[in-house]
Design an enzyme around this catalytic site. Structure first.
Site, PDB file in Angstrom:
ATOM      1  N   GLU A 124       0.841  -1.189   0.000  1.00 17.84           N
ATOM      2  CA  GLU A 124       0.000   0.000   0.000  1.00 17.84           C
ATOM      3  C   GLU A 124       0.880   1.244   0.000  1.00 17.84           C
ATOM      4  O   GLU A 124       1.904   1.296   0.680  1.00 17.84           O
ATOM      5  CB  GLU A 124      -0.922   0.027   1.225  1.00 17.84           C
ATOM      6  CG  GLU A 124      -1.987  -1.048   1.237  1.00 17.84           C
ATOM      7  CD  GLU A 124      -3.023  -0.883   0.139  1.00 17.84           C
ATOM      8  OE1 GLU A 124      -3.224   0.262  -0.329  1.00 17.84           O
ATOM      9  OE2 GLU A 124      -3.650  -1.884  -0.251  1.00 17.84           O
ATOM     10  N   HIS A 133      -8.178  -1.530   0.825  1.00 15.04           N
ATOM     11  CA  HIS A 133      -6.996  -0.666   0.767  1.00 15.04           C
ATOM     12  C   HIS A 133      -6.310  -0.515   2.112  1.00 15.04           C
ATOM     13  O   HIS A 133      -5.389   0.300   2.252  1.00 15.04           O
ATOM     14  CB  HIS A 133      -7.300   0.706   0.163  1.00 15.04           C
ATOM     15  CG  HIS A 133      -7.702   0.607  -1.281  1.00 15.04           C
ATOM     16  ND1 HIS A 133      -6.961  -0.096  -2.213  1.00 15.04           N
ATOM     17  CD2 HIS A 133      -8.775   1.105  -1.952  1.00 15.04           C
ATOM     18  CE1 HIS A 133      -7.553  -0.022  -3.388  1.00 15.04           C
ATOM     19  NE2 HIS A 133      -8.660   0.693  -3.265  1.00 15.04           N
TER      20      HIS A 133
END
Length: 330
Positions: A122, A284
């Site tokens: 990420e 996410h």
């Protein structure tokens, strides 16, 4: 791991109760709960010859009462393991959450690999989160998890705070429900993350310098090529370090999905929707995405898919990647 902590102004990234209970959303009649080269394998793109129709016998759905992971625990820093309230509120194990019943192993194919390292980085400017889940290819059991938040090295403190707020402020990463923020409490430089990751892999006998830095009968599994083709080399350049040799090849689950089920999937959400797998956790947030990608991987293994390396860097020019499947997601 000892390191010099940069003093940062604390920014509360956690929205009260934002992750405390499941949220159900109806999507296409599906309920989602938001809650070098000695290491090479055969480049053949042939997969299982069994019927590639998605099986309805999918991995078990997560429990109705979903609990978020303690993000201090995933980094080995939880100090509340003797607190019953905390243990009741937060999950401290991926093993049970991703456990597969032995009755579901009827159609599985014999794999060329012993372990899969499911990875989902990420961070667009610099890597912010480095989660890897180790899955046994035979039993489909979760063996261990490596998870670290990563502190950017080429950004000002103000920019870091803005960056973290923009990335994690919407979903909240303080899972103690307190004012302290887990990212600011635990994030360490990328070089330290890699050193810790290598020690973790060595502990599980997956890697060693004596083997030329290659993985031992294991491969990374990603949802797309971006993580290891693009982002990891970029971060190594920013951190002024060489690209580790164990990142020379990987399995793009999208390409395996395309060749096995004979249809395209643009990402994790598409695959989960088509396979009727509930989305659990926060999309996410890397550790949650890694677990969801693992659910897709388990489902495909149950259906009989054979996982093979789909991309490999050229030894004489690592910046160039060879894609091994003719039929692939571009």
């Amino acid at each position: 791991m000892a390191f010099s902590r940069v003093s940062l102004s604390r920014v509360s990234l956690f929205r009260q109760n934002s992750l405390s209970s499941p949220i159900l959303i109806s999507l296409s009649n599906l309920t989602l709960s938001l809650q070098p080269n000695r290491c090479r394998f055969s480049p053949s793109a042939s997969l299982s010859t069994q019927d590639s129709t998605p099986s309805i016998d999918s991995p078990p759905n997560p429990k109705q009462i979903w609990k978020p992971m303690c993000l201090y625990h995933t980094q080995g820093q939880c100090t509340k393991m003797d607190d019953p309230t905390h243990l009741e509120k937060f999950n401290h194990s991926c093993s049970e959450e991703l456990k597969i019943s032995a009755a579901k192993f009827k159609e599985t194919s014999s794999q060329q690999l012993d372990f899969f390292l499911v990875l989902d980085l990420e961070g667009k400017v610099e890597i912010l989160e480095f989660p890897v889940l180790l899955l046994d290819a035979k039993t489909m059991d979760v063996v261990d998890v490596f998870h670290r938040f990563v502190r950017p090295s080429a950004m000002s403190e103000q920019r870091i705070n803005e960056y973290i707020e923009g990335k994690y402020g919407k979903i909240g990463v303080d899972r103690y429900g307190l004012h302290s923020n887990v990212w600011h409490d635990t994030a360490i430089p990328f070089e330290e993350v890699i050193h810790g990751f290598e020690a973790w892999m060595a502990q599980h006998h997956l890697w060693g310098n004596k083997q030329g830095g290659c993985l031992r009968r294991a491969a990374f599994v990603t949802c797309g090529n971006w993580d290891l083709k693009t982002k990891l080399p970029q971060q190594c350049k920013v951190s002024r370090m060489s690209l580790p040799p164990y990142f020379m090849e990987w399995i793009n689950l999208k390409d395996i999905y395309l060749n096995f089920y004979k249809r395209r999937a643009t990402g994790m959400i598409t695959m989960m929707t088509e396979l009727q797998i509930p989305l659990v956790g926060s999309h996410h947030l890397g550790i949650d995405d890694t677990k969801n990608i693992t659910r897709v991987l388990q489902h495909m293994l149950i259906d009989g898919a054979l996982l093979q390396v789909t991309a490999r860097r050229k030894p004489d020019s690592p910046e160039n990647v060879e894609f091994l499947f003719k039929n692939r997601i571009r």
